[in-house]
Design an enzyme around this catalytic site. Structure first.
Site, PDB file in Angstrom:
ATOM      1  N   LYS A   9       0.838  -1.197   0.000  1.00 17.34           N
ATOM      2  CA  LYS A   9       0.000   0.000   0.000  1.00 17.34           C
ATOM      3  C   LYS A   9       0.881   1.258   0.000  1.00 17.34           C
ATOM      4  O   LYS A   9       2.096   1.180   0.236  1.00 17.34           O
ATOM      5  CB  LYS A   9      -0.937  -0.055   1.214  1.00 17.34           C
ATOM      6  CG  LYS A   9      -1.951  -1.218   1.143  1.00 17.34           C
ATOM      7  CD  LYS A   9      -2.815  -1.291   2.388  1.00 17.34           C
ATOM      8  CE  LYS A   9      -3.888  -2.365   2.262  1.00 17.34           C
ATOM      9  NZ  LYS A   9      -4.735  -2.439   3.484  1.00 17.34           N
ATOM     10  N   TYR A  49     -12.044  -3.352  -3.346  1.00 14.31           N
ATOM     11  CA  TYR A  49     -12.600  -3.308  -1.987  1.00 14.31           C
ATOM     12  C   TYR A  49     -14.127  -3.281  -1.988  1.00 14.31           C
ATOM     13  O   TYR A  49     -14.738  -2.722  -1.088  1.00 14.31           O
ATOM     14  CB  TYR A  49     -12.028  -2.095  -1.246  1.00 14.31           C
ATOM     15  CG  TYR A  49     -10.575  -2.274  -0.861  1.00 14.31           C
ATOM     16  CD1 TYR A  49     -10.210  -3.188   0.141  1.00 14.31           C
ATOM     17  CD2 TYR A  49      -9.570  -1.546  -1.490  1.00 14.31           C
ATOM     18  CE1 TYR A  49      -8.881  -3.364   0.497  1.00 14.31           C
ATOM     19  CE2 TYR A  49      -8.228  -1.725  -1.129  1.00 14.31           C
ATOM     20  CZ  TYR A  49      -7.901  -2.637  -0.141  1.00 14.31           C
ATOM     21  OH  TYR A  49      -6.582  -2.816   0.219  1.00 14.31           O
ATOM     22  N   HIS A 115      -1.684  -5.447   1.437  1.00 11.19           N
ATOM     23  CA  HIS A 115      -2.929  -6.193   1.207  1.00 11.19           C
ATOM     24  C   HIS A 115      -2.588  -7.593   0.720  1.00 11.19           C
ATOM     25  O   HIS A 115      -1.650  -7.773  -0.046  1.00 11.19           O
ATOM     26  CB  HIS A 115      -3.769  -5.488   0.129  1.00 11.19           C
ATOM     27  CG  HIS A 115      -4.891  -6.341  -0.390  1.00 11.19           C
ATOM     28  ND1 HIS A 115      -6.118  -6.399   0.227  1.00 11.19           N
ATOM     29  CD2 HIS A 115      -4.961  -7.207  -1.443  1.00 11.19           C
ATOM     30  CE1 HIS A 115      -6.910  -7.248  -0.433  1.00 11.19           C
ATOM     31  NE2 HIS A 115      -6.221  -7.744  -1.456  1.00 11.19           N
ATOM     32  N   GLU A 126      -9.258 -10.564  -7.724  1.00  5.65           N
ATOM     33  CA  GLU A 126      -8.363  -9.411  -7.578  1.00  5.65           C
ATOM     34  C   GLU A 126      -7.235  -9.437  -8.616  1.00  5.65           C
ATOM     35  O   GLU A 126      -6.853  -8.393  -9.154  1.00  5.65           O
ATOM     36  CB  GLU A 126      -7.812  -9.373  -6.149  1.00  5.65           C
ATOM     37  CG  GLU A 126      -8.919  -9.052  -5.144  1.00  5.65           C
ATOM     38  CD  GLU A 126      -8.515  -9.235  -3.685  1.00  5.65           C
ATOM     39  OE1 GLU A 126      -7.351  -9.568  -3.390  1.00  5.65           O
ATOM     40  OE2 GLU A 126      -9.398  -9.031  -2.819  1.00  5.65           O
TER      41      GLU A 126
HETATM   42  P1  IDP Z   1      -7.595  -7.318   5.344  1.00  2.00           P
HETATM   43  O1  IDP Z   1      -6.813  -6.279   4.577  1.00  2.00           O
HETATM   44  O2  IDP Z   1      -6.789  -7.901   6.473  1.00  2.00           O
HETATM   45  O3  IDP Z   1      -8.218  -8.371   4.467  1.00  2.00           O
HETATM   46  P2  IDP Z   1     -10.275  -6.194   5.589  1.00  2.00           P
HETATM   47  O4  IDP Z   1     -11.201  -6.401   6.745  1.00  2.00           O
HETATM   48  O5  IDP Z   1     -10.607  -6.860   4.306  1.00  2.00           O
HETATM   49  O6  IDP Z   1      -8.804  -6.559   6.091  1.00  2.00           O
HETATM   50  O7  IDP Z   1     -10.187  -4.614   5.350  1.00  2.00           O
HETATM   51  C1  IDP Z   1      -9.585  -4.109   4.186  1.00  2.00           C
HETATM   52  C2  IDP Z   1      -8.735  -2.931   4.545  1.00  2.00           C
HETATM   53  O8  IDP Z   1      -9.571  -1.872   5.017  1.00  2.00           O
HETATM   54  C3  IDP Z   1      -7.751  -3.176   5.700  1.00  2.00           C
HETATM   55  O9  IDP Z   1      -6.548  -3.783   5.280  1.00  2.00           O
HETATM   56  C4  IDP Z   1      -7.528  -1.757   6.196  1.00  2.00           C
HETATM   57  O10 IDP Z   1      -6.631  -1.045   5.329  1.00  2.00           O
HETATM   58  C5  IDP Z   1      -8.916  -1.146   6.040  1.00  2.00           C
HETATM   59  N1  IDP Z   1      -9.700  -1.280   7.257  1.00  2.00           N
HETATM   60  C6  IDP Z   1     -10.343  -2.366   7.730  1.00  2.00           C
HETATM   61  N2  IDP Z   1     -10.972  -2.113   8.888  1.00  2.00           N
HETATM   62  C7  IDP Z   1     -10.719  -0.808   9.172  1.00  2.00           C
HETATM   63  C8  IDP Z   1     -11.096   0.066  10.238  1.00  2.00           C
HETATM   64  O11 IDP Z   1     -11.788  -0.316  11.179  1.00  2.00           O
HETATM   65  N3  IDP Z   1     -10.625   1.347  10.181  1.00  2.00           N
HETATM   66  C9  IDP Z   1      -9.862   1.793   9.146  1.00  2.00           C
HETATM   67  N4  IDP Z   1      -9.478   1.000   8.113  1.00  2.00           N
HETATM   68  C10 IDP Z   1      -9.906  -0.268   8.132  1.00  2.00           C
HETATM   69 MG    MG Z   2      -9.716  -8.245   3.060  1.00  2.00          MG
END
Ligand code: IDP
Ligand code: MG
Length: 150
Positions: A9, A49, A115, A126
């Site tokens: 990122k 996303y 990511h 993706e």
């Molecule tokens: P992951 O990246 O571990 O799969 P996901 O739940 O899919 O996690 O969330 C995607 C991305 O969204 C996260 O990597 C993070 O950058 C952002 N994100 C997730 N939850 C939050 C939050 O509560 N606050 C701010 N950003 C978040």
């Molecule tokens: Mg995710």
């Protein structure tokens, strides 16, 4: 062999972590089969996303991901999706285990460096968003015969 999509990122790029991240995945034994450095256009961020579109953090997530260039990669190996997710660590770097990328290099859930696809289905989707089939290489790593028992 399975494939997964991994993206450094903008914070990871700006902090000079691209090389370290590639190195960790390479040393784990995964094979790099595609890569590109670019600033993502809005439609591809939204598509990647899409499951988070209605979340309160989506606008800030989009701003974060579009805030600078990212480094997109496709990695191949047995169970590549779960292997990469374990190497990356938990979503919140505060909770990610030491020894994982997020555990070692992050502090904030909204700046979690990297990511990785969460399932083989997400990986296929993706990879398709960011790469054309012709951009994905097929080759043999010289250590492949010793990386796997069979
Ligand atoms: P992951 O990246 O571990 O799969 P996901 O739940 O899919 O996690 O969330 C995607 C991305 O969204 C996260 O990597 C993070 O950058 C952002 N994100 C997730 N939850 C939050 C939050 O509560 N606050 C701010 N950003 C978040
Ligand atoms: Mg995710």
């Amino acid at each position: 062999m399975d494939r997964t999509f991994v993206m450094v990122k903008p914070d990871g790029v700006q902090r000079g972590l691209v090389g370290e991240i590639i190195s960790r995945l390479e040393k784990k034994g995964l094979k790099l089969v595609a890569a590109r450095f670019e600033k993502l256009p809005e439609p591809r961020v939204t598509d990647q996303y899409r499951e988070h579109l209605s979340k309160p953090f989506f606008p800030s997530l989009k701003q974060y991901i579009m805030g600078g260039p990212v480094f997109l990669m496709v990695w191949e190996g047995r169970n590549a999706v779960s292997v990469a997710r374990k190497t990356i660590g938990a979503t919140n770097p505060q909770e990610a285990a030491t020894g994982t990328i997020r555990g070692d290099y992050g502090l904030d859930i909204g700046r979690n460096v990297i990511h990785g696809s969460d399932s083989p289905e997400s990986a296929a989707r993706e990879i398709g968003i960011h790469f054309k089939p012709i951009e994905i290489s097929t080759y043999t790593r010289i250590d492949e015969s010793v990386l796997y028992e069979y």
